[in-house]
Design an enzyme around this catalytic site. Structure first.
Site, PDB file in Angstrom:
ATOM      1  N   HIS A  99     -27.483  -5.163 -20.167  1.00 38.67           N
ATOM      2  CA  HIS A  99     -28.083  -5.027 -21.491  1.00 38.67           C
ATOM      3  C   HIS A  99     -29.437  -4.416 -21.362  1.00 38.67           C
ATOM      4  O   HIS A  99     -29.925  -4.063 -22.410  1.00 38.67           O
ATOM      5  CB  HIS A  99     -28.071  -6.439 -21.928  1.00 38.67           C
ATOM      6  CG  HIS A  99     -28.066  -6.497 -23.529  1.00 38.67           C
ATOM      7  ND1 HIS A  99     -27.740  -7.723 -24.135  1.00 38.67           N
ATOM      8  CD2 HIS A  99     -27.873  -5.615 -24.624  1.00 38.67           C
ATOM      9  CE1 HIS A  99     -27.547  -7.432 -25.481  1.00 38.67           C
ATOM     10  NE2 HIS A  99     -27.813  -6.152 -25.656  1.00 38.67           N
ATOM     11  N   ASP A 122     -25.483 -12.587 -28.324  1.00 36.90           N
ATOM     12  CA  ASP A 122     -25.578 -12.785 -26.999  1.00 36.90           C
ATOM     13  C   ASP A 122     -25.717 -14.543 -26.719  1.00 36.90           C
ATOM     14  O   ASP A 122     -26.207 -15.126 -27.544  1.00 36.90           O
ATOM     15  CB  ASP A 122     -26.967 -11.955 -26.563  1.00 36.90           C
ATOM     16  CG  ASP A 122     -27.181 -11.864 -25.134  1.00 36.90           C
ATOM     17  OD1 ASP A 122     -26.847 -12.724 -24.233  1.00 36.90           O
ATOM     18  OD2 ASP A 122     -27.503 -10.685 -24.770  1.00 36.90           O
ATOM     19  N   HIS A 124     -27.618 -15.222 -24.265  1.00 38.43           N
ATOM     20  CA  HIS A 124     -28.964 -15.299 -24.062  1.00 38.43           C
ATOM     21  C   HIS A 124     -29.923 -14.579 -25.041  1.00 38.43           C
ATOM     22  O   HIS A 124     -29.530 -14.181 -25.976  1.00 38.43           O
ATOM     23  CB  HIS A 124     -29.220 -14.352 -22.723  1.00 38.43           C
ATOM     24  CG  HIS A 124     -28.373 -14.846 -21.681  1.00 38.43           C
ATOM     25  ND1 HIS A 124     -27.072 -14.289 -21.438  1.00 38.43           N
ATOM     26  CD2 HIS A 124     -28.453 -15.904 -20.712  1.00 38.43           C
ATOM     27  CE1 HIS A 124     -26.313 -14.912 -20.445  1.00 38.43           C
ATOM     28  NE2 HIS A 124     -26.996 -15.826 -19.980  1.00 38.43           N
ATOM     29  N   ASP A 126     -32.788 -12.584 -24.190  1.00 36.60           N
ATOM     30  CA  ASP A 126     -33.498 -11.309 -23.599  1.00 36.60           C
ATOM     31  C   ASP A 126     -34.602 -10.934 -24.157  1.00 36.60           C
ATOM     32  O   ASP A 126     -34.794  -9.743 -24.359  1.00 36.60           O
ATOM     33  CB  ASP A 126     -32.231 -10.252 -23.740  1.00 36.60           C
ATOM     34  CG  ASP A 126     -30.966 -10.291 -23.249  1.00 36.60           C
ATOM     35  OD1 ASP A 126     -30.933 -11.170 -22.217  1.00 36.60           O
ATOM     36  OD2 ASP A 126     -29.825  -9.742 -23.508  1.00 36.60           O
ATOM     37  N   HIS A 139     -32.332  -6.961 -17.647  1.00 39.41           N
ATOM     38  CA  HIS A 139     -31.443  -6.980 -18.694  1.00 39.41           C
ATOM     39  C   HIS A 139     -31.745  -8.232 -19.552  1.00 39.41           C
ATOM     40  O   HIS A 139     -31.501  -8.735 -20.515  1.00 39.41           O
ATOM     41  CB  HIS A 139     -30.105  -7.129 -18.315  1.00 39.41           C
ATOM     42  CG  HIS A 139     -29.698  -8.302 -17.664  1.00 39.41           C
ATOM     43  ND1 HIS A 139     -28.358  -8.826 -17.503  1.00 39.41           N
ATOM     44  CD2 HIS A 139     -30.316  -9.241 -16.951  1.00 39.41           C
ATOM     45  CE1 HIS A 139     -28.135 -10.122 -16.733  1.00 39.41           C
ATOM     46  NE2 HIS A 139     -29.322 -10.343 -16.439  1.00 39.41           N
ATOM     47  N   ASP A 227     -23.510  -8.493 -26.689  1.00 44.62           N
ATOM     48  CA  ASP A 227     -23.141  -8.797 -25.149  1.00 44.62           C
ATOM     49  C   ASP A 227     -21.834  -9.598 -25.350  1.00 44.62           C
ATOM     50  O   ASP A 227     -22.038 -10.480 -25.990  1.00 44.62           O
ATOM     51  CB  ASP A 227     -24.367  -9.551 -24.716  1.00 44.62           C
ATOM     52  CG  ASP A 227     -24.493 -10.104 -23.439  1.00 44.62           C
ATOM     53  OD1 ASP A 227     -23.392 -10.400 -22.849  1.00 44.62           O
ATOM     54  OD2 ASP A 227     -25.562 -10.132 -22.773  1.00 44.62           O
ATOM     55  N   ASP A 229     -21.104 -11.621 -23.108  1.00 42.76           N
ATOM     56  CA  ASP A 229     -21.189 -13.034 -22.909  1.00 42.76           C
ATOM     57  C   ASP A 229     -21.461 -14.100 -24.258  1.00 42.76           C
ATOM     58  O   ASP A 229     -21.486 -15.161 -23.846  1.00 42.76           O
ATOM     59  CB  ASP A 229     -22.138 -13.127 -21.603  1.00 42.76           C
ATOM     60  CG  ASP A 229     -23.551 -12.895 -22.128  1.00 42.76           C
ATOM     61  OD1 ASP A 229     -23.992 -13.106 -23.389  1.00 42.76           O
ATOM     62  OD2 ASP A 229     -24.369 -12.476 -21.045  1.00 42.76           O
ATOM     63  N   GLU A 272     -22.339  -5.597 -20.740  1.00 37.95           N
ATOM     64  CA  GLU A 272     -22.315  -6.476 -19.772  1.00 37.95           C
ATOM     65  C   GLU A 272     -20.678  -6.859 -19.456  1.00 37.95           C
ATOM     66  O   GLU A 272     -20.431  -8.035 -18.761  1.00 37.95           O
ATOM     67  CB  GLU A 272     -22.864  -7.788 -20.155  1.00 37.95           C
ATOM     68  CG  GLU A 272     -24.381  -7.827 -20.138  1.00 37.95           C
ATOM     69  CD  GLU A 272     -25.065  -7.925 -19.053  1.00 37.95           C
ATOM     70  OE1 GLU A 272     -24.559  -8.029 -18.040  1.00 37.95           O
ATOM     71  OE2 GLU A 272     -26.456  -7.293 -19.027  1.00 37.95           O
TER      72      GLU A 272
HETATM   73  N1  ARG Z   1     -32.388 -15.454 -19.026  1.00 35.58           N
HETATM   74  C1  ARG Z   1     -31.786 -14.755 -17.811  1.00 35.58           C
HETATM   75  C2  ARG Z   1     -33.003 -13.826 -17.112  1.00 35.58           C
HETATM   76  O1  ARG Z   1     -33.996 -13.287 -17.911  1.00 35.58           O
HETATM   77  C3  ARG Z   1     -30.545 -14.063 -18.178  1.00 35.58           C
HETATM   78  C4  ARG Z   1     -30.535 -13.034 -18.901  1.00 35.58           C
HETATM   79  C5  ARG Z   1     -29.255 -12.575 -18.942  1.00 35.58           C
HETATM   80  N2  ARG Z   1     -28.865 -11.379 -19.887  1.00 35.58           N
HETATM   81  C6  ARG Z   1     -28.143 -10.633 -20.181  1.00 35.58           C
HETATM   82  N3  ARG Z   1     -28.038  -9.567 -20.949  1.00 35.58           N
HETATM   83  N4  ARG Z   1     -26.723 -11.006 -19.949  1.00 35.58           N
HETATM   84  O2  ARG Z   1     -32.944 -13.362 -15.966  1.00 35.58           O
HETATM   85 MN    MN Z   2     -27.866  -9.599 -23.117  1.00 41.05          MN
HETATM   86 MN    MN Z   3     -26.248 -12.333 -22.205  1.00 40.51          MN
END
Ligand code: ARG
Ligand code: MN
Ligand code: MN
Ligand code: MN
Length: 298
Positions: A99, A122, A124, A126, A139, A227, A229, A272
């Site tokens: 990402h 997502d 998350h 990000d 990411h 994303d 996920d 992802e």
């Molecule tokens: N918040 C976590 C980090 O900053 C996970 C980030 C996951 N991001 C993603 N694009 N899958 O490391």
């Molecule tokens: Mn993401």
């Molecule tokens: Mn994510």
């Protein structure tokens, strides 16, 4: 519609192998013909070049951000491709990769339009910065940089261009936020639709709320960053940072369908997917059906 498919075989932003295989993996399974089956003129622009790096290059100049220089370089190139695609009247469909590429692709959009919004679907946020990131993985940082916050090197990608106003950023499906991300959400008054909100009010409500806000703010152009996920890991296990209790595919499709019906979506990322972590190509097949669904509505 003219659609440019841009592959970004980047895994440095998640610091884990496998995601870089996704663009070709999807192509081999009929990506282009799937898009064309909906009457689009689809062009495969191939994969962006990602220079090889060694483990020693992970932290340069004492930076906490992993592989910063290469990620910046790839994102500058991606931004240019997305910008050219939009200028040529085509739709950029960016296939990741991790990402961190969202930084380049939305920066390309920001060069084209001054009034743009971003929908970030997502698990998350990000929106970490170099300081708040627990992992140093870029990411987890692209969306803060797109708002002009965090590390200078990321903020300056494809500069000068328009940053997105925090009021035009919409996070959806969120269920894993780091401490610093929560603080930034408060500070910037970001619109966050967590899984709790979605369970409580329903995905249709969330989509309508976003549509209303876009209308109120007269936003005509939106970048949609997906994303995989965001989808529940029982349906999409093939991704590096799985979080339980995600969207089920029918909710996902309902959301996408509402959002695409606005005709405001100008570009899209799908990121992802990690074929190496998948079981029986479940997530790959889901991604193909997502692309099928999306391009049937473009
Ligand atoms: N918040 C976590 C980090 O900053 C996970 C980030 C996951 N991001 C993603 N694009 N899958 O490391
Ligand atoms: Mn993401
Ligand atoms: Mn994510
Ligand atoms: Mn179809």
């Amino acid at each position: 519609m003219k659609i440019n498919v841009i592959g970004v075989p980047l895994n440095l932003g998640c610091d884990r192998k496998g995601v870089e295989k996704a663009p070709n993996y999807l192509r081999e399974r009929g990506l282009m013909s799937l898009i064309r089956s909906h009457g689009h003129k689809a062009f495969d622009l191939g994969n962006l070049y990602v220079p090889p790096v060694t483990e020693e290059e992970k932290y340069l100049k004492g930076s906490r951000l992993k592989y910063l220089d290469v990620i910046v370089e790839v994102n500058n190139n991606l931004a240019e491709l997305v910008y050219d695609t939009l200028r040529g009247g085509a739709f950029p469909l960016v296939i990741g990769g991790d990402h961190s590429l969202g930084l380049g692709s939305a920066s390309g959009v920001g060069k084209c339009y001054d009034d743009f919004g971003i929908i970030w679907l997502d698990a998350h946020g990000d929106i970490n910065t170099g300081e708040t990131s627990p992992s140093g993985n870029i990411h987890g940082m692209p969306l803060s940089a797109l708002m002009g916050l965090g590390s200078e090197e990321l903020v300056n990608v494809y500069s000068p261009g328009n940053k997105v106003l925090p009021q035009n950023v919409f996070l959806v499906g969120t269920r894993s936020l780091d401490e610093g991300e929560c603080a930034l959400i408060e500070e910037q008054h970001l619109s966050v639709y967590t899984m709790d909100t979605i369970r409580d009010k329903g995905i249709a409500f969330v989509a309508e709320d976003i549509k209303n806000k876009l209308r109120e703010r007269k936003i005509r152009n939106v970048h949609f960053s997906i994303d995989v996920d965001s989808i529940d890991p029982s349906y999409a296990p093939g991704t590096g940072t799985r979080v339980p209790e995600g969207l089920i595919p029918s909710e996902f499709e309902e959301f996408v369908s509402h959002i695409l019906s606005t005709n405001l979506i100008k570009s899209l990322d799908l990121v992802e997917l990690n074929p190496e972590l998948d079981s029986d190509d479940k997530t790959t097949n889901l991604c193909l059906s997502v692309i099928d669904y999306i391009t049937s509505r473009l």
